[in-house]
Every structure is written in C-alpha cells, then in structure tokens.
Motif scaffolding. Structure first.
Motif, mmCIF file in Angstrom:
data_model
loop_
_atom_site.group_PDB
_atom_site.id
_atom_site.type_symbol
_atom_site.label_atom_id
_atom_site.label_comp_id
_atom_site.label_asym_id
_atom_site.label_seq_id
_atom_site.Cartn_x
_atom_site.Cartn_y
_atom_site.Cartn_z
ATOM 1 N N LYS A 1 0.852 -1.182 0.000
ATOM 2 C CA LYS A 1 0.000 0.000 0.000
ATOM 3 C C LYS A 1 0.890 1.235 0.000
ATOM 4 C CE LYS A 1 -3.270 2.493 2.855
ATOM 5 N NZ LYS A 1 -3.977 2.562 4.116
ATOM 6 N N ILE A 2 0.487 2.256 -0.758
ATOM 7 C CA ILE A 2 1.216 3.521 -0.771
ATOM 8 C C ILE A 2 0.509 4.484 0.178
ATOM 9 C CG2 ILE A 2 1.865 5.520 -2.164
ATOM 10 C CD1 ILE A 2 2.146 3.589 -4.545
ATOM 11 N N VAL A 3 1.250 5.074 1.096
ATOM 12 C CA VAL A 3 0.706 6.049 2.040
ATOM 13 C C VAL A 3 0.647 7.391 1.305
ATOM 14 C CG1 VAL A 3 1.029 7.182 4.267
ATOM 15 C CG2 VAL A 3 1.705 4.776 3.975
ATOM 16 N N GLU B 1 11.658 -1.369 -2.965
ATOM 17 C CA GLU B 1 13.079 -1.182 -3.236
ATOM 18 C C GLU B 1 13.356 0.149 -3.929
ATOM 19 O OE1 GLU B 1 14.175 -4.598 -5.527
ATOM 20 O OE2 GLU B 1 14.425 -5.845 -3.755
ATOM 21 N N LEU B 2 12.445 0.593 -4.774
ATOM 22 C CA LEU B 2 12.644 1.803 -5.573
ATOM 23 C C LEU B 2 12.268 3.100 -4.865
ATOM 24 C CD1 LEU B 2 11.215 0.482 -8.935
ATOM 25 C CD2 LEU B 2 13.598 1.068 -8.475
ATOM 26 N N CYS B 3 11.335 3.046 -3.954
ATOM 27 C CA CYS B 3 10.813 4.258 -3.324
ATOM 28 C C CYS B 3 11.876 4.930 -2.455
ATOM 29 C CB CYS B 3 9.585 3.943 -2.482
ATOM 30 S SG CYS B 3 8.783 5.432 -1.852
ATOM 31 N N MET B 4 12.044 6.224 -2.678
ATOM 32 C CA MET B 4 13.045 6.992 -1.937
ATOM 33 C C MET B 4 12.500 7.578 -0.628
ATOM 34 S SD MET B 4 15.633 6.634 -3.873
ATOM 35 C CE MET B 4 16.838 7.858 -3.457
ATOM 36 N N GLU B 5 11.197 7.497 -0.423
ATOM 37 C CA GLU B 5 10.567 8.067 0.770
ATOM 38 C C GLU B 5 10.356 6.993 1.831
ATOM 39 O OE1 GLU B 5 10.034 11.337 1.141
ATOM 40 O OE2 GLU B 5 10.913 11.564 -0.846
ATOM 41 N N ASP B 6 11.002 7.147 2.971
ATOM 42 C CA ASP B 6 10.844 6.180 4.063
ATOM 43 C C ASP B 6 9.394 6.101 4.524
ATOM 44 O OD1 ASP B 6 13.564 5.618 4.078
ATOM 45 O OD2 ASP B 6 13.997 7.084 5.650
#
Length: 65
Positions: A4-6, A53-58
C-alpha cells in the motif's frame, strides 16, 4: 497480502509505476496507489517488492493490513 502507498508521504515521483510487474500501481488523486487485487508483492518475480526497493521516501510503501 499486498503493498500500500501512504498518500500523505507519496511525492508522486512515478518511479514505482513502470517497474511493477503486475501493473498494480496507478496514479490516483495526484499521487500513486496500489490495486490490492493485482499486487502480489512481486512473489515469484523479485526477492522483495520492487516498489519498496525503488521508493526513496521512508515509510511511503507498507504492507496492507
């Protein structure tokens, strides 16, 4: 299970969308969302969910409850 994307953390960079092997990621209200019905957490495709793996936002992409 699915990822899920926040929305409040997503910067709408779009890096995850083209890399999703099931095409589960799509633009939604100015950010991105993951279709839980399509998301397989990249099982059988990659060792870990590719979007994670790709997302730069913690904390932007998490396992859906």
């Amino acid at each position: 299970m699915a990822m899920k994307i926040v929305a409040s953390i997503c910067t709408s960079c779009g890096d995850c969308e083209p890399e999703c092997p099931t095409s589960a990621i799509h633009p939604f209200k100015g950010v991105y969302a993951i279709d839980a019905g399509k998301c397989t957490e990249c099982d059988g495709e990659h060792d870990n969910p590719r979007c994670l793996e790709l997302c730069m936002e913690d904390g932007c992409i998490v396992a859906a409850a």
